[in-house]
Design an enzyme around this catalytic site. Structure first.
Site, PDB file in Angstrom:
ATOM      1  N   ASP A  91      37.307  32.384  44.192  1.00  0.00           N
ATOM      2  CA  ASP A  91      36.432  33.271  44.955  1.00  0.00           C
ATOM      3  C   ASP A  91      37.229  33.946  46.049  1.00  0.00           C
ATOM      4  O   ASP A  91      38.186  33.374  46.584  1.00  0.00           O
ATOM      5  CB  ASP A  91      35.276  32.465  45.582  1.00  0.00           C
ATOM      6  CG  ASP A  91      35.758  31.530  46.679  1.00  0.00           C
ATOM      7  OD1 ASP A  91      35.489  31.794  47.857  1.00  0.00           O
ATOM      8  OD2 ASP A  91      36.438  30.538  46.342  1.00  0.00           O
ATOM      9  N   SER A  92      36.844  35.170  46.373  1.00  0.00           N
ATOM     10  CA  SER A  92      37.473  35.934  47.457  1.00  0.00           C
ATOM     11  C   SER A  92      38.996  35.989  47.247  1.00  0.00           C
ATOM     12  O   SER A  92      39.463  36.467  46.220  1.00  0.00           O
ATOM     13  CB  SER A  92      37.106  35.322  48.809  1.00  0.00           C
ATOM     14  OG  SER A  92      37.516  36.148  49.871  1.00  0.00           O
ATOM     15  N   ALA A  93      39.783  35.477  48.204  1.00  0.00           N
ATOM     16  CA  ALA A  93      41.235  35.475  48.032  1.00  0.00           C
ATOM     17  C   ALA A  93      41.643  34.647  46.822  1.00  0.00           C
ATOM     18  O   ALA A  93      42.634  34.945  46.147  1.00  0.00           O
ATOM     19  CB  ALA A  93      41.915  34.943  49.290  1.00  0.00           C
TER      20      ALA A  93
END
Length: 333
Positions: free
Chosen positions: A228-230
């Site tokens: 998720d995200s980074a």
């Protein structure tokens, strides 16, 4: 002596009584000072009246800079001028364990002591306990945590619980990667650490690796990356690297990206109306000081010539309606 000297002296004088319990030569009653240590009175006089000068922040400027902020990226992180890093979120950790409710067991394995790279491995307890089928193979789920490359770890409660839940419900082995974070370890270190972790995982193909769970139970023909995200950015880049360099013995079936951390110089969709948009540029440059900018191929897939080299045929992308990054995830082809 400066405006701070009087207040500093007053503080020291008011502390004389407390000091007497630690240093026998400091006392407010002159009658109880033995004659053979009366010479300490001279030392005490010097200490009380001249130490404020010696330790004055005007004399040693570094003392006053301990709390001077160089970069304030609240509510994520602060970096002080003396080099101290304060993470404002994601510092809580939970240990590996056996959770009876989900029947999932976990453990931490160090890959590199020198670099501080490790993984947390999760496995359904039923697989370990099945004496009739000790060679049972299940899919391998490799997870990369988010946090703008700056905060969180696989040991953070939300990530520990998430991977544990996936392992329980999907009947897979989970490997959550602990990579080094910026700013102490700027990008591309997170990518290199993640690739090293994947090569360590691949070393178990054929059952000759250092971890028994992976040797006996990981199906390397059925591997999935997720993040998720980074962490979604990392999963995506690792998928491209598998396509470019290969990971012998590992078949990457698919990648799952949740709210992927992608960006670009030109605003798309709803990005132009978001006040936080300039901070995304700042966060990326903070984590990757040597970047060419927000069109760096690492952060902008549209600028990556290696996108077509992705080492799998299937990708699932999730975006959140109010996430500033959602348009980039929707735009990923």
């Amino acid at each position: 002596m400066g405006p701070n000297s009087v207040s500093a002296r007053t503080m020291i004088l008011s502390s004389t009584i407390e000091m007497s319990s630690f240093f026998p030569f400091v006392s407010t009653n002159k009658n109880i000072i033995p004659s053979h240590i009366k010479g300490y009175k001279c030392f005490l006089f010097f200490f009380l009246f001249f130490s404020p000068i010696l330790v004055s922040p005007h004399r040693f400027p570094t003392l006053s800079r301990d709390n001077d902020v160089a970069f304030d990226l609240s509510p994520i992180i602060k970096v002080y001028k003396n080099g101290r890093v304060e993470r404002l979120e994601g510092e809580e950790i939970v240990p590996p364990s056996l959770v009876l409710r989900t029947n999932v067991e976990s453990k931490d394995v160090i890959i590199s002591n020198k670099e501080g790279i490790s993984v947390r491995i999760f496995i359904p307890k039923t697989i370990i306990d099945d004496c009739s089928n000790q060679k049972q193979k299940v899919p391998l789920f490799v997870y990369f945590h988010g946090g703008a490359f700056l905060i969180y770890t696989p040991f953070s409660p939300n990530y520990h619980n998430y991977v544990k839940s996936v392992v329980s419900k999907a009947n897979v082995i989970g490997v959550s990667v602990h990579y080094r974070r910026a700013p102490e370890h700027p990008i591309p270190i997170a990518y290199e650490d993640s690739w090293l972790a994947l090569k360590w995982i691949a070393s178990h193909v054929g059952g000759n690796g250092s971890d028994g769970w992976l040797n006996q139970h990981a199906d390397f023909e059925n591997v999935f990356f997720a993040g998720d995200s980074a962490g979604a950015n990392l999963a995506h880049q690792m998928g491209i690297r598998v396509g470019l360099e290969g990971l012998p013995g590992v078949k990457l079936e698919g990648i799952v990206l949740a709210n992927p951390y992608f960006w670009g110089v030109d605003r798309i969709g709803s990005e132009s109306g978001k006040e936080f948009a300039p901070k995304v540029d700042m966060l990326w440059r903070f984590a990757c000081p040597k970047t060419s900018g927000s069109d760096d191929p690492l952060i902008n897939p549209d600028k990556d010539p290696n996108l077509v080299k992705l080492g799998c045929k299937r990708m699932l992308v999730f975006v959140a309606e109010k996430d500033i990054l959602k348009d980039r995830g929707e735009n990923l082809q």
